[in-house]
Design an enzyme around this catalytic site. Structure first.
Site, PDB file in Angstrom:
ATOM      1  N   HIS A 161      -2.409  -0.904  -3.541  1.00  0.00           N
ATOM      2  CA  HIS A 161      -3.526   0.027  -3.341  1.00  0.00           C
ATOM      3  C   HIS A 161      -3.257   1.304  -4.119  1.00  0.00           C
ATOM      4  O   HIS A 161      -2.160   1.850  -4.064  1.00  0.00           O
ATOM      5  CB  HIS A 161      -3.658   0.395  -1.857  1.00  0.00           C
ATOM      6  CG  HIS A 161      -4.178  -0.722  -1.022  1.00  0.00           C
ATOM      7  ND1 HIS A 161      -4.015  -0.769   0.340  1.00  0.00           N
ATOM      8  CD2 HIS A 161      -4.858  -1.847  -1.343  1.00  0.00           C
ATOM      9  CE1 HIS A 161      -4.577  -1.864   0.827  1.00  0.00           C
ATOM     10  NE2 HIS A 161      -5.083  -2.545  -0.180  1.00  0.00           N
ATOM     11  N   ASP A 194      -5.055  -4.395   5.598  1.00  0.00           N
ATOM     12  CA  ASP A 194      -5.468  -5.286   4.509  1.00  0.00           C
ATOM     13  C   ASP A 194      -4.350  -6.304   4.286  1.00  0.00           C
ATOM     14  O   ASP A 194      -3.176  -5.948   4.319  1.00  0.00           O
ATOM     15  CB  ASP A 194      -5.711  -4.441   3.238  1.00  0.00           C
ATOM     16  CG  ASP A 194      -6.359  -5.256   2.125  1.00  0.00           C
ATOM     17  OD1 ASP A 194      -6.956  -6.313   2.422  1.00  0.00           O
ATOM     18  OD2 ASP A 194      -6.274  -4.823   0.958  1.00  0.00           O
ATOM     19  N   SER A 254       0.848  -1.192   0.000  1.00  0.00           N
ATOM     20  CA  SER A 254       0.000   0.000   0.000  1.00  0.00           C
ATOM     21  C   SER A 254       0.882   1.239   0.000  1.00  0.00           C
ATOM     22  O   SER A 254       1.770   1.361  -0.842  1.00  0.00           O
ATOM     23  CB  SER A 254      -0.947  -0.068   1.204  1.00  0.00           C
ATOM     24  OG  SER A 254      -1.897   0.950   1.147  1.00  0.00           O
TER      25      SER A 254
END
EC number: 3.1.1.61
Lengths: 197, 278
Positions: A43, A136, A16
């Site tokens: 992401h 996540d 991310s």
């Protein structure tokens, strides 16, 4: 004690915040004979174009592609989930996309990729969690571990954002915690020799 | 294979049996949906229901229609917006519309229209291009409840604000608020647009050819199907298009990996607009 050797069929990477730098440190280091396919969820903003793919395709020895639905997974190829789509691996090792709701506020979500890839590859999968400011990927890493795969986490000390690797370390029995600059070479060895334990 | 790997295989059998039960009992055929997707959705329901496994779920859904209705909703993804991917609409305006204008009368089919936002977008586009009077729009979905929502054409005001943004990016020529009436919380698409669209129930998995269309739009529906079912549906679209008719898929969908890859020519790669070969 006998040393048994485990070899792998695929790698999944979840990353991310800080991902561009981290992936730039890893992907171009892959040897020419790196044959494991690599599926990546990075992401990004839902409006993003295919900049990442073009950037890494230019930088890497391996072919880098944005996933289109039902693409077959081919060896030595690096796949990125497109912005605003979840990426899943089917049991027959083709790639599917989905526009279902965000998971962990994210689409694509790392958990969605990791959980489906774990089902498809069971104990022949390597999951790697890199820098990121959320959690996540933790459920996905747990599933990979449960099905006998290998989990590598970027050493939080070397991560631009620590939350994501920290969360996996806290909740999953990870196999290796590696500084960013050693992950590329580790994967090369894994590809050549398998994994001894 | 280790124990966990064996369990995954067993679970696949349970899921296939569950889908078989759904088909036998309720006539909805999800057997050729993308497996990873179906498993994800069913797993979510399993966790919410407190049951231990898919076999228990199978038993319950056979005897409990209201439980099945939950699953039916789980398995249909209804994520859509007006002028979704505005640049695609811009391309349709610039590339497809000039060809459609050469016909005296055109038919447009939105397959898998969900709650209707994209078909209303097309109705607006056709009105602005002066083609509304000589166009018939068809919108279909297999889920009757969703279809009735599409027919109502009522959307929350907060999402309409996002749609306004999309509309402008798509090359919209007017004031977007001309197309709906609003109160504080909701907007309703104006009657003139709703009347142009014929909504009807059609299941891409089991139903047949649907008229002779000039343009078929089916965006982000095929991603939920496996390759065999994608081939079937692409064949159905091919048979439902006039020669030279257009097919517009989702931007990450492709006919490249299907059996129909030679039956269409690629018009726009980024926007995934294809044309049936003559």
């Amino acid at each position: 004690m006998a040393v048994s050797k485990q070899s792998y069929d695929a790698i999944v990477i979840g990353v991310s915040a800080g991902g561009l730098v981290a992936l730039t440190e890893i992907l171009p280091k892959f040897d020419k004979d790196m044959t494991l396919p690599v599926m990546i969820v990075q992401h990004q903003h839902h409006d993003s174009d295919d900049f990442l793919v073009r950037y890494f395709d230019h930088l890497c020895r391996h072919s880098v592609r944005e996933v289109e639905d039902k693409m077959p997974v081919e060896s030595g190829t690096i796949y990125f989930a497109p912005a605003n789509y979840h990426l899943l691996v089917e049991p027959d090792k083709t790639l599917s996309l989905s526009t279902e709701a965000r998971v962990n506020y994210s689409r694509p979500s790392i958990d969605v990729l990791f959980e489906s890839a774990a089902d498809a590859y069971t104990d022949r999968l390597v999951g790697i969690i890199l820098t990121g400011a959320n959690s996540d990927g933790t459920h996905g890493a747990a599933r990979i571990k449960k099905l006998g795969g290998l989990i590598i986490v970027q050493d939080p000390e070397t991560a631009e954002a620590q939350a994501m690797p920290m969360s996996v370390i806290k909740h999953v029995q990870v196999d290796h915690i590696l500084p960013l600059n050693t992950i590329g070479d580790f994967i090369n060895r894994l590809n050549q020799e398998g994994y001894s334990f | 294979m280790n124990r966990a790997g064996e369990n995954i295989k067993n679970e696949r059998i349970e899921i296939r049996l569950l889908l078989e039960a759904v088909n036998l009992k309720y006539g909805y055929d999800f057997r050729n949906y993308s497996f990873a997707h179906v498993k994800r959705r069913l797993e979510k329901r399993l966790n919410l229901s407190g049951m231990d496994n898919f076999s228990q779920m199978q038993h319950r859904l056979i005897y409990d229609a209201s439980f099945f209705n939950l699953i039916l909703f789980d398995l249909s993804i209804n994520v859509t917006e007006m002028f979704r991917d505005p640049w695609v609409y811009k391309k349709i305006r610039g590339t497809v519309i000039p060809v459609l204008k050469t016909y005296p009368y055109i038919k447009v089919w939105h397959a898998g229209c969900s709650t209707g936002q994209e078909v209303y977008s097309m109705a607006i586009l056709l009105e602005e291009e002066g083609m509304k009077k000589r166009a018939q729009l068809y919108a279909t979905d297999f889920n009757e409840l969703i279809l009735s929502r599409a027919k109502d054409g009522i959307y929350p005001m907060d999402v309409m604000r996002k749609y306004i943004n999309n509309y402008q990016k798509s090359g919209g020529k007017k004031d977007f608020s001309d197309y709906y009436a609003a109160d504080y919380s909701h907007a309703i698409i104006k009657r003139g647009l709703r009347d142009k669209i014929l909504f009807s129930s059609h299941n891409l998995v089991t139903d047949g050819v649907f008229g002779e269309m000039n343009l078929i739009l089916c965006r982000n529906v095929l991603i939920y199907f496996d390759k065999a079912l994608q081939n079937r549906v692409l064949k159905l679209f091919h048979d439902s298009l006039c020669p030279g008719g257009f097919l517009c898929l989702g931007t990450k969908e492709s006919i490249k990996f299907s059996e129909l890859s030679d039956a269409f020519e690629l018009v726009c790669d980024q926007e995934k607009i294809y044309r049936k070969r003559r």
